[in-house]
Write a protein that holds these residues in place. Structure first.
Motif, PDB file in Angstrom:
ATOM      1  N   VAL A 210       4.960   9.961  -1.042  1.00 21.87           N
ATOM      2  CA  VAL A 210       4.707  10.482  -2.385  1.00 21.87           C
ATOM      3  C   VAL A 210       4.745   9.339  -3.404  1.00 21.87           C
ATOM      4  O   VAL A 210       3.890   9.269  -4.296  1.00 21.87           O
ATOM      5  N   ALA A 211       5.700   8.429  -3.262  1.00 20.18           N
ATOM      6  CA  ALA A 211       5.800   7.295  -4.189  1.00 20.18           C
ATOM      7  C   ALA A 211       4.540   6.435  -4.136  1.00 20.18           C
ATOM      8  O   ALA A 211       3.977   6.079  -5.181  1.00 20.18           O
ATOM      9  N   VAL A 212       4.096   6.106  -2.939  1.00 23.03           N
ATOM     10  CA  VAL A 212       2.922   5.236  -2.789  1.00 23.03           C
ATOM     11  C   VAL A 212       1.664   5.917  -3.319  1.00 23.03           C
ATOM     12  O   VAL A 212       0.894   5.312  -4.076  1.00 23.03           O
ATOM     13  N   VAL A 213       1.449   7.153  -2.950  1.00 19.72           N
ATOM     14  CA  VAL A 213       0.253   7.874  -3.411  1.00 19.72           C
ATOM     15  C   VAL A 213       0.277   8.023  -4.931  1.00 19.72           C
ATOM     16  O   VAL A 213      -0.752   7.840  -5.604  1.00 19.72           O
ATOM     17  N   THR A 214       1.434   8.324  -5.478  1.00 17.43           N
ATOM     18  CA  THR A 214       1.559   8.455  -6.933  1.00 17.43           C
ATOM     19  C   THR A 214       1.196   7.152  -7.623  1.00 17.43           C
ATOM     20  O   THR A 214       0.453   7.146  -8.618  1.00 17.43           O
ATOM     21  N   GLN A 215       1.689   6.039  -7.107  1.00 11.99           N
ATOM     22  CA  GLN A 215       1.360   4.739  -7.694  1.00 11.99           C
ATOM     23  C   GLN A 215      -0.135   4.462  -7.632  1.00 11.99           C
ATOM     24  O   GLN A 215      -0.731   4.006  -8.614  1.00 11.99           O
TER      25      GLN A 215
ATOM     26  N   MET B 279       6.380  -1.726  -3.444  1.00 11.07           N
ATOM     27  CA  MET B 279       7.024  -1.017  -4.555  1.00 11.07           C
ATOM     28  C   MET B 279       7.504   0.360  -4.115  1.00 11.07           C
ATOM     29  O   MET B 279       8.585   0.802  -4.522  1.00 11.07           O
ATOM     30  N   GLY B 280       6.728   1.025  -3.277  1.00  7.57           N
ATOM     31  CA  GLY B 280       7.148   2.326  -2.759  1.00  7.57           C
ATOM     32  C   GLY B 280       8.441   2.210  -1.977  1.00  7.57           C
ATOM     33  O   GLY B 280       9.324   3.060  -2.083  1.00  7.57           O
ATOM     34  N   ALA B 281       8.580   1.142  -1.200  1.00 11.09           N
ATOM     35  CA  ALA B 281       9.816   0.918  -0.438  1.00 11.09           C
ATOM     36  C   ALA B 281      10.994   0.693  -1.380  1.00 11.09           C
ATOM     37  O   ALA B 281      12.091   1.219  -1.155  1.00 11.09           O
ATOM     38  N   ILE B 282      10.770  -0.068  -2.448  1.00  9.96           N
ATOM     39  CA  ILE B 282      11.843  -0.312  -3.423  1.00  9.96           C
ATOM     40  C   ILE B 282      12.242   0.989  -4.108  1.00  9.96           C
ATOM     41  O   ILE B 282      13.433   1.305  -4.223  1.00  9.96           O
ATOM     42  N   PHE B 283      11.261   1.754  -4.556  1.00 11.44           N
ATOM     43  CA  PHE B 283      11.558   3.021  -5.224  1.00 11.44           C
ATOM     44  C   PHE B 283      12.275   3.991  -4.285  1.00 11.44           C
ATOM     45  O   PHE B 283      13.199   4.701  -4.687  1.00 11.44           O
TER      46      PHE B 283
ATOM     47  N   LEU C 292      -2.543   6.530  -7.605  1.00  7.85           N
ATOM     48  CA  LEU C 292      -3.273   7.405  -8.520  1.00  7.85           C
ATOM     49  C   LEU C 292      -2.960   7.133  -9.991  1.00  7.85           C
ATOM     50  O   LEU C 292      -3.850   7.233 -10.846  1.00  7.85           O
ATOM     51  N   ILE C 293      -1.720   6.794 -10.301  1.00  7.24           N
ATOM     52  CA  ILE C 293      -1.284   6.698 -11.696  1.00  7.24           C
ATOM     53  C   ILE C 293      -1.428   5.300 -12.288  1.00  7.24           C
ATOM     54  O   ILE C 293      -1.787   5.145 -13.452  1.00  7.24           O
ATOM     55  N   PHE C 294      -1.142   4.263 -11.518  1.00  6.08           N
ATOM     56  CA  PHE C 294      -1.169   2.907 -12.065  1.00  6.08           C
ATOM     57  C   PHE C 294      -2.497   2.559 -12.747  1.00  6.08           C
ATOM     58  O   PHE C 294      -2.496   2.007 -13.846  1.00  6.08           O
ATOM     59  N   PRO C 295      -3.651   2.872 -12.139  1.00  6.48           N
ATOM     60  CA  PRO C 295      -4.919   2.521 -12.800  1.00  6.48           C
ATOM     61  C   PRO C 295      -5.106   3.194 -14.166  1.00  6.48           C
ATOM     62  O   PRO C 295      -5.751   2.634 -15.053  1.00  6.48           O
ATOM     63  N   ILE C 296      -4.525   4.355 -14.349  1.00  6.01           N
ATOM     64  CA  ILE C 296      -4.617   5.049 -15.634  1.00  6.01           C
ATOM     65  C   ILE C 296      -3.992   4.197 -16.741  1.00  6.01           C
ATOM     66  O   ILE C 296      -4.433   4.202 -17.881  1.00  6.01           O
TER      67      ILE C 296
END
Length: 79
Positions: free
Chosen positions: A22-27, A46-50, A29-33
């Motif tokens: 969920v963290a990776v997919v969210t990033q 970053m997903g691993a850190i989160f 999708l959201i980061f480019p916005i």
């Protein structure tokens, strides 16, 4: 019905993997916005850190709950 240790372990591992996904997919999708452009490798790191931070927070909340419940009259609502 009590859950076996193996099933409990399976549930915990599945929970962490799902949270990581969920963290990776969210990033992705959201980061480019917000104008943030990252590589897949960066998103995975970053997903691993989160995920690690989330697990650490969960352990802290669990420890706080155990401490509060161990104190008589604290953390228990009176009815």
């Amino acid at each position: 019905m009590k859950q076996s240790r193996i099933m409990s372990l399976f549930e915990a591992v599945a929970n962490v993997l799902f949270g990581y996904g969920v963290a990776v997919v969210t990033q992705i999708l959201i980061f480019p916005i917000f104008g943030l452009h990252t590589t897949l490798a960066q998103n995975l790191k970053m997903g691993a850190i989160f995920t690690a931070l989330c697990r650490a927070r969960h352990k802290t909340v669990y420890a706080e709950r155990r401490i509060m419940r161990s104190r008589p009259g604290v953390g228990v609502a009176s009815i």
